[in-house]
Design an enzyme around this catalytic site. Structure first.
Site, PDB file in Angstrom:
ATOM      1  N   ASP A  37      21.791  70.325 111.465  1.00 15.43           N
ATOM      2  CA  ASP A  37      21.474  69.172 112.296  1.00 15.43           C
ATOM      3  C   ASP A  37      19.972  69.210 112.543  1.00 15.43           C
ATOM      4  O   ASP A  37      19.474  70.042 113.296  1.00 15.43           O
ATOM      5  CB  ASP A  37      22.239  69.243 113.624  1.00 15.43           C
ATOM      6  CG  ASP A  37      21.976  68.048 114.528  1.00 15.43           C
ATOM      7  OD1 ASP A  37      21.006  67.300 114.283  1.00 15.43           O
ATOM      8  OD2 ASP A  37      22.738  67.872 115.501  1.00 15.43           O
ATOM      9  N   VAL A  38      19.237  68.302 111.907  1.00 15.26           N
ATOM     10  CA  VAL A  38      17.785  68.383 111.925  1.00 15.26           C
ATOM     11  C   VAL A  38      17.183  68.051 113.292  1.00 15.26           C
ATOM     12  O   VAL A  38      15.987  68.278 113.509  1.00 15.26           O
ATOM     13  CB  VAL A  38      17.163  67.463 110.851  1.00 15.26           C
ATOM     14  CG1 VAL A  38      17.581  67.914 109.468  1.00 15.26           C
ATOM     15  CG2 VAL A  38      17.535  65.998 111.093  1.00 15.26           C
TER      16      VAL A  38
ATOM     17  N   ASN B 251      12.592  63.347 105.228  1.00  9.77           N
ATOM     18  CA  ASN B 251      13.229  62.147 104.688  1.00  9.77           C
ATOM     19  C   ASN B 251      14.439  61.704 105.508  1.00  9.77           C
ATOM     20  O   ASN B 251      14.833  60.542 105.449  1.00  9.77           O
ATOM     21  CB  ASN B 251      13.637  62.413 103.229  1.00  9.77           C
ATOM     22  CG  ASN B 251      14.477  61.310 102.641  1.00  9.77           C
ATOM     23  OD1 ASN B 251      14.019  60.189 102.463  1.00  9.77           O
ATOM     24  ND2 ASN B 251      15.733  61.625 102.336  1.00  9.77           N
TER      25      ASN B 251
ATOM     26  N   TYR C 207      14.375  51.899 116.449  1.00  6.61           N
ATOM     27  CA  TYR C 207      13.913  52.296 115.117  1.00  6.61           C
ATOM     28  C   TYR C 207      12.409  52.079 114.989  1.00  6.61           C
ATOM     29  O   TYR C 207      11.679  52.939 114.472  1.00  6.61           O
ATOM     30  CB  TYR C 207      14.664  51.483 114.064  1.00  6.61           C
ATOM     31  CG  TYR C 207      14.395  51.917 112.643  1.00  6.61           C
ATOM     32  CD1 TYR C 207      15.069  53.001 112.094  1.00  6.61           C
ATOM     33  CD2 TYR C 207      13.491  51.225 111.834  1.00  6.61           C
ATOM     34  CE1 TYR C 207      14.843  53.398 110.782  1.00  6.61           C
ATOM     35  CE2 TYR C 207      13.259  51.610 110.531  1.00  6.61           C
ATOM     36  CZ  TYR C 207      13.939  52.696 110.003  1.00  6.61           C
ATOM     37  OH  TYR C 207      13.701  53.088 108.717  1.00  6.61           O
TER      38      TYR C 207
END
Length: 249
Positions: free
Chosen positions: A65-66, A88, A154
């Site tokens: 889980d980044v 990415n 976003y």
């Protein structure tokens, strides 16, 4: 033109971390870095999708889980000396305006799209600085350079990522670090599914009929590869649109 300028990019002897490695652009990056002789650390939270990557002894697959600092630290530790960091991994919102977005959705977008790249940069930069060289490529978005190309969450996350990219270039460029962002428009991946988008967003999308067709994942990956390569040795601190000119409309 000399033959040297036509030589393909090579990353022999270099280790690359690619997050979001099991997604559309990520899978291509893993493949193309390996074709150019890099050692690749492929990171994704989708274990099953990671398992579907082509078997290759030069690819280390790590599920993580980044957005979790401990998970990122584990990945960086297992990767060893990292020469190239490609952030990415990302998620998109429902294109909601600021008064429509929930706090939970806001935090999820910021955690994955901005905090995760920061955590990886924070983890790999000390080693890069010790060696006097390193490359960071952040996959941002045209929403990172314009205010009306996505939802509030976003857009804020990608503006932040562009700012992080430029700050690293400005403060560490003289110590051998290159940091650039790729800013795609629409890409032909599942991430572009806007099912459940707010009615206001769908109305705006329906008006934007002149927008160029979405890019292929391969086309975005090729720009990442260029910025990661020695061919871009003098490119630092840029936020490069890869959008077929959509920002011109």
């Amino acid at each position: 033109m000399s033959g040297d300028t036509a030589r393909p990019q090579t990353f022999a002897g270099r280790t690359v971390i690619v997050t979001g490695a099991a997604g559309g652009v990520g899978r291509i990056l893993v493949r193309e870095f390996r074709l150019r002789d890099a050692r690749v650390v492929a990171v994704d939270r989708d274990t099953a999708a990671l398992d579907r990557l082509d078997a290759d002894p030069g690819v280390m697959r790590l599920a993580a889980d980044v957005s979790e600092a401990g998970e990122v630290a584990r990945v960086v530790d297992e990767a060893g000396e990292v020469d190239i960091m490609v952030n990415n991994a990302a998620v998109i919102d429902r294109l909601g305006m600021a008064h429509e977005v929930t706090v939970e959705e806001w935090h999820r977008l910021l955690d994955i799209n901005l905090t995760a790249p920061f955590l990886f940069c924070n983890g790999v930069l000390p080693g890069m600085l010790r060696r006097g060289r390193g490359v960071i490529v952040n996959v941002a978005s045209v929403a990172g350079v314009r205010g009306g190309r996505a939802g509030a969450a976003y857009t804020a996350s990608k503006h932040g990522l562009v700012g992080l990219t430029k700050n690293i270039a400005a403060t560490l460029g003289d110590r051998g670090i290159r940091s650039n962002a790729v800013c795609p428009g629409s890409i032909q991946t599942g991430m572009q599914d806007v099912t459940g988008a707010f009615p206001s967003a769908l109305e705006a999308l329906s008006r934007d009929r002149r927008k160029p067709a979405p890019a292929l994942p391969e086309e975005v990956a090729s720009v990442v590869l260029f910025l990661a390569s020695d061919a871009a040795a003098r490119v630092n601190g840029v936020a490069l649109p890869v959008d077929s000119g959509s920002l011109a409309f």
